[in-house]
Design a protein around this motif. Structure first.
Motif, PDB file in Angstrom:
ATOM      1  N   ALA A  92       0.999  -6.907  -5.766  1.00  0.00           N
ATOM      2  CA  ALA A  92       0.199  -5.805  -6.304  1.00  0.00           C
ATOM      3  C   ALA A  92       0.503  -4.551  -5.491  1.00  0.00           C
ATOM      4  CB  ALA A  92      -1.295  -6.133  -6.177  1.00  0.00           C
ATOM      5  N   PHE A  93       0.251  -3.393  -6.107  1.00  0.00           N
ATOM      6  CA  PHE A  93       0.340  -2.122  -5.381  1.00  0.00           C
ATOM      7  C   PHE A  93      -1.056  -1.539  -5.284  1.00  0.00           C
ATOM      8  CE2 PHE A  93       4.528  -2.399  -7.475  1.00  0.00           C
ATOM      9  CZ  PHE A  93       5.348  -2.278  -6.364  1.00  0.00           C
ATOM     10  N   VAL A  94      -1.466  -1.200  -4.076  1.00  0.00           N
ATOM     11  CA  VAL A  94      -2.703  -0.439  -3.936  1.00  0.00           C
ATOM     12  C   VAL A  94      -2.240   1.004  -3.764  1.00  0.00           C
ATOM     13  CG1 VAL A  94      -4.777  -0.051  -2.589  1.00  0.00           C
ATOM     14  CG2 VAL A  94      -3.904  -2.379  -2.906  1.00  0.00           C
ATOM     15  N   ILE A 110       0.867  -1.185   0.000  1.00  0.00           N
ATOM     16  CA  ILE A 110       0.000   0.000   0.000  1.00  0.00           C
ATOM     17  C   ILE A 110       0.897   1.226   0.000  1.00  0.00           C
ATOM     18  CG2 ILE A 110      -1.800   1.244   1.262  1.00  0.00           C
ATOM     19  CD1 ILE A 110      -2.675  -1.435   2.483  1.00  0.00           C
ATOM     20  N   LEU A 111       0.790   1.995  -1.101  1.00  0.00           N
ATOM     21  CA  LEU A 111       1.589   3.212  -1.234  1.00  0.00           C
ATOM     22  C   LEU A 111       0.680   4.411  -0.932  1.00  0.00           C
ATOM     23  CD1 LEU A 111       3.432   2.465  -4.623  1.00  0.00           C
ATOM     24  CD2 LEU A 111       4.201   1.949  -2.306  1.00  0.00           C
ATOM     25  N   GLY A 112       1.166   5.361  -0.134  1.00  0.00           N
ATOM     26  CA  GLY A 112       0.332   6.507   0.234  1.00  0.00           C
ATOM     27  C   GLY A 112       1.037   7.828  -0.029  1.00  0.00           C
ATOM     28  N   HIS A 113       0.381   8.704  -0.772  1.00  0.00           N
ATOM     29  CA  HIS A 113       0.961  10.040  -0.964  1.00  0.00           C
ATOM     30  C   HIS A 113       0.753  10.862   0.313  1.00  0.00           C
ATOM     31  CE1 HIS A 113       1.463  14.170  -2.449  1.00  0.00           C
ATOM     32  NE2 HIS A 113       2.338  13.618  -3.270  1.00  0.00           N
ATOM     33  N   PHE A 114       1.691  11.790   0.557  1.00  0.00           N
ATOM     34  CA  PHE A 114       1.634  12.650   1.748  1.00  0.00           C
ATOM     35  C   PHE A 114       0.293  13.362   1.903  1.00  0.00           C
ATOM     36  CE2 PHE A 114       6.479  13.159   1.439  1.00  0.00           C
ATOM     37  CZ  PHE A 114       6.729  12.389   2.562  1.00  0.00           C
ATOM     38  N   GLN A 148       4.072  -8.548 -14.192  1.00  0.00           N
ATOM     39  CA  GLN A 148       3.341  -9.498 -13.331  1.00  0.00           C
ATOM     40  C   GLN A 148       2.621  -8.784 -12.192  1.00  0.00           C
ATOM     41  OE1 GLN A 148       6.682 -10.121 -14.354  1.00  0.00           O
ATOM     42  NE2 GLN A 148       5.671 -11.274 -15.996  1.00  0.00           N
ATOM     43  N   GLN A 149       2.991  -7.547 -11.907  1.00  0.00           N
ATOM     44  CA  GLN A 149       2.380  -6.823 -10.782  1.00  0.00           C
ATOM     45  C   GLN A 149       1.178  -6.013 -11.265  1.00  0.00           C
ATOM     46  OE1 GLN A 149       6.189  -4.862  -9.807  1.00  0.00           O
ATOM     47  NE2 GLN A 149       5.896  -5.639  -7.730  1.00  0.00           N
ATOM     48  N   SER A 150       0.161  -5.938 -10.431  1.00  0.00           N
ATOM     49  CA  SER A 150      -0.971  -5.085 -10.802  1.00  0.00           C
ATOM     50  C   SER A 150      -0.986  -3.850  -9.898  1.00  0.00           C
ATOM     51  CB  SER A 150      -2.284  -5.847 -10.712  1.00  0.00           C
ATOM     52  OG  SER A 150      -2.359  -6.532  -9.491  1.00  0.00           O
ATOM     53  N   VAL A 151      -1.537  -2.786 -10.434  1.00  0.00           N
ATOM     54  CA  VAL A 151      -1.660  -1.537  -9.670  1.00  0.00           C
ATOM     55  C   VAL A 151      -3.152  -1.223  -9.551  1.00  0.00           C
ATOM     56  CG1 VAL A 151      -1.155   0.936  -9.630  1.00  0.00           C
ATOM     57  CG2 VAL A 151       0.588  -0.674 -10.430  1.00  0.00           C
ATOM     58  N   ILE A 152      -3.557  -0.942  -8.330  1.00  0.00           N
ATOM     59  CA  ILE A 152      -4.984  -0.730  -8.036  1.00  0.00           C
ATOM     60  C   ILE A 152      -5.166   0.688  -7.492  1.00  0.00           C
ATOM     61  CG2 ILE A 152      -6.822  -1.441  -6.433  1.00  0.00           C
ATOM     62  CD1 ILE A 152      -5.412  -4.288  -6.601  1.00  0.00           C
ATOM     63  N   LEU A 153      -6.134   1.404  -8.046  1.00  0.00           N
ATOM     64  CA  LEU A 153      -6.485   2.735  -7.523  1.00  0.00           C
ATOM     65  C   LEU A 153      -7.835   2.572  -6.816  1.00  0.00           C
ATOM     66  CD1 LEU A 153      -5.658   5.791  -7.541  1.00  0.00           C
ATOM     67  CD2 LEU A 153      -7.003   6.018  -9.640  1.00  0.00           C
ATOM     68  N   PRO A 154      -7.881   2.714  -5.482  1.00  0.00           N
ATOM     69  CA  PRO A 154      -9.117   2.374  -4.761  1.00  0.00           C
ATOM     70  C   PRO A 154     -10.367   3.091  -5.262  1.00  0.00           C
ATOM     71  CG  PRO A 154      -7.317   2.591  -3.214  1.00  0.00           C
ATOM     72  CD  PRO A 154      -6.775   3.022  -4.552  1.00  0.00           C
ATOM     73  N   ASN A 155     -10.220   4.319  -5.764  1.00  0.00           N
ATOM     74  CA  ASN A 155     -11.372   5.012  -6.349  1.00  0.00           C
ATOM     75  C   ASN A 155     -10.934   5.573  -7.704  1.00  0.00           C
ATOM     76  OD1 ASN A 155     -13.479   6.616  -7.111  1.00  0.00           O
ATOM     77  ND2 ASN A 155     -13.597   7.786  -5.200  1.00  0.00           N
ATOM     78  N   LEU A 156     -11.552   5.085  -8.768  1.00  0.00           N
ATOM     79  CA  LEU A 156     -11.126   5.489 -10.115  1.00  0.00           C
ATOM     80  C   LEU A 156     -11.408   6.967 -10.391  1.00  0.00           C
ATOM     81  CD1 LEU A 156     -12.161   2.356 -12.207  1.00  0.00           C
ATOM     82  CD2 LEU A 156      -9.871   3.005 -11.437  1.00  0.00           C
ATOM     83  N   ALA A 157     -12.202   7.601  -9.547  1.00  0.00           N
ATOM     84  CA  ALA A 157     -12.487   9.035  -9.735  1.00  0.00           C
ATOM     85  C   ALA A 157     -11.405   9.917  -9.101  1.00  0.00           C
ATOM     86  CB  ALA A 157     -13.849   9.373  -9.153  1.00  0.00           C
TER      87      ALA A 157
END
Ligand code: 13P
Ligand code: SF4
Length: 334
Positions: free
Chosen positions: A36-38, A1-5, A56-65
């Protein structure tokens, strides 16, 4: 889980890695072991993570908006149209440098990053923009900078480039509203984009902060307008701001011109200092805020059950060209 500041605390507490946009791009590249990266940030950041991670890795954006209004201010069609007009209007002058090098801020679509990769250009973030402009001027006589006029102007100013050498390209006008001579004389052609969060900061707010706290140190993000940057004591990316405050001592006062979630978190982490946002009525970045904890839980629960929701997949042809421009950026360290 990657989080921007800029993410809210309810998200940050779940993140394995927190950083600015440069650090998060590097993190996606540096963790080939992750399945995967969320991505708790905005769409262009998730696209970048997809490009820099393995197939092989997927990237997920929890809200596409969760997009970015600044990134939306330059579309690939507008950029291609501008490029055609600019390269058509410029005379070829002596020397082995290119007439113009395209530079895009990280806050842009993968298609624009790919455009830069194809045309001898590069990506920058707010933490390495000066290094990237140096890179571009080693290879070209002038630069077109997408989409944030303020980051482009503030960075060019530190290099001694004057306002009349930085005309503003307005994508809805013929030749961007400029004359061929203005383009010929330009060092940096600025795209008419801006961040709606950072453009709210004003010199009057800085004056008030200094009146209220005569010992205040004013630090702002380079997406702020030039008069604000000039009136501040320090300017830099979100990581620069975090480090500047980390280097403070008890009793210090910091007046900060950036997104409110980061400012409030820094105050909570440093209760022995006074840290406040320059704008007293600021709202969070509305698109960063779309990553609600419920969406994070939703995509994580699905992942545990073997389902990948809200995957961000950049078209492979676009990704190949964009990676060229991104790798050039990663080599230009902050
Ligand atoms: P940085 O993370 O590069 O400081 O950029 C701030 C920003 O506006 C992200 O959208
Ligand atoms: Fe875009 Fe500004 Fe929000 Fe960053 S803070 S995501 S540049 S709108």
């Amino acid at each position: 889980i990657l989080g921007h500041f800029y993410q809210r605390d309810e998200i940050i507490k779940h993140a394995d890695f927190v950083g600015d946009s440069f650090m998060l791009a590097q993190a996606a590249k540096d963790h080939p072991e992750a399945e995967a990266f969320v991505f708790c940030g905005v769409h262009f950041m998730a696209e970048t993570a997809d490009i820099l991670s393995t197939d092989q890795q997927s990237v997920i954006l929890p809200n596409l908006a969760a997009g970015c209004s600044m990134a939306d201010m330059a579309t690939i069609d507008q950029v291609e149209e501008a490029w055609e007009q600019i390269t058509g209007a410029l005379e070829t002058t002596e020397g082995d440098k290119a007439e113009v090098i395209p530079v895009t801020y990280m806050n842009s679509s993968a298609a624009i990053k790919a455009f830069c990769g194809r045309n001898g250009g590069i990506v920058c973030t707010s933490s390495n923009a000066a290094t990237v402009l140096d890179w571009a001027f080693e290879r070209g006589k002038r630069v077109i900078f997408f989409p944030d006029q303020h980051l482009g102007r503030n960075t060019a100013k530190t290099m001694g480039i004057t306002e009349d050498q930085m005309p503003l390209w307005r994508p809805y006008l013929p030749l961007g509203g400029l004359t061929p001579q203005q383009l010929q004389d330009a060092k940096v052609i600025l795209w008419n984009g801006f961040c709606s969060v950072h453009k709210r900061f004003t010199v009057a707010q800085i004056d008030k902060a200094r009146t209220d706290y005569p010992n205040a140190q004013v630090i702002v993000h380079p997406e702020c307008p030039a008069p604000v940057v000039e009136a501040a004591d320090g300017v830099g990316s979100t990581e620069y701001i975090r480090k500047a405050i980390e280097g403070g001592k008890p009793g210090d006062v910091f007046a900060v011109g950036t997104e409110i979630n980061l400012v409030n978190r820094l105050q909570a982490q440093h209760p022995d200092m006074t840290i406040f946002c320059l704008d007293p009525v600021v709202c969070p970045c509305s698109t960063m805020y779309r990553i609600h904890p419920a969406y994070l839980a939703w995509v994580l629960e699905a992942l545990v059950e073997g389902q990948t929701l809200n995957q961000i997949s950049v078209d492979p042809a676009v990704a190949t060209d964009a990676e060229v421009a991104l790798e050039r950026m990663l080599a230009a360290r902050p």
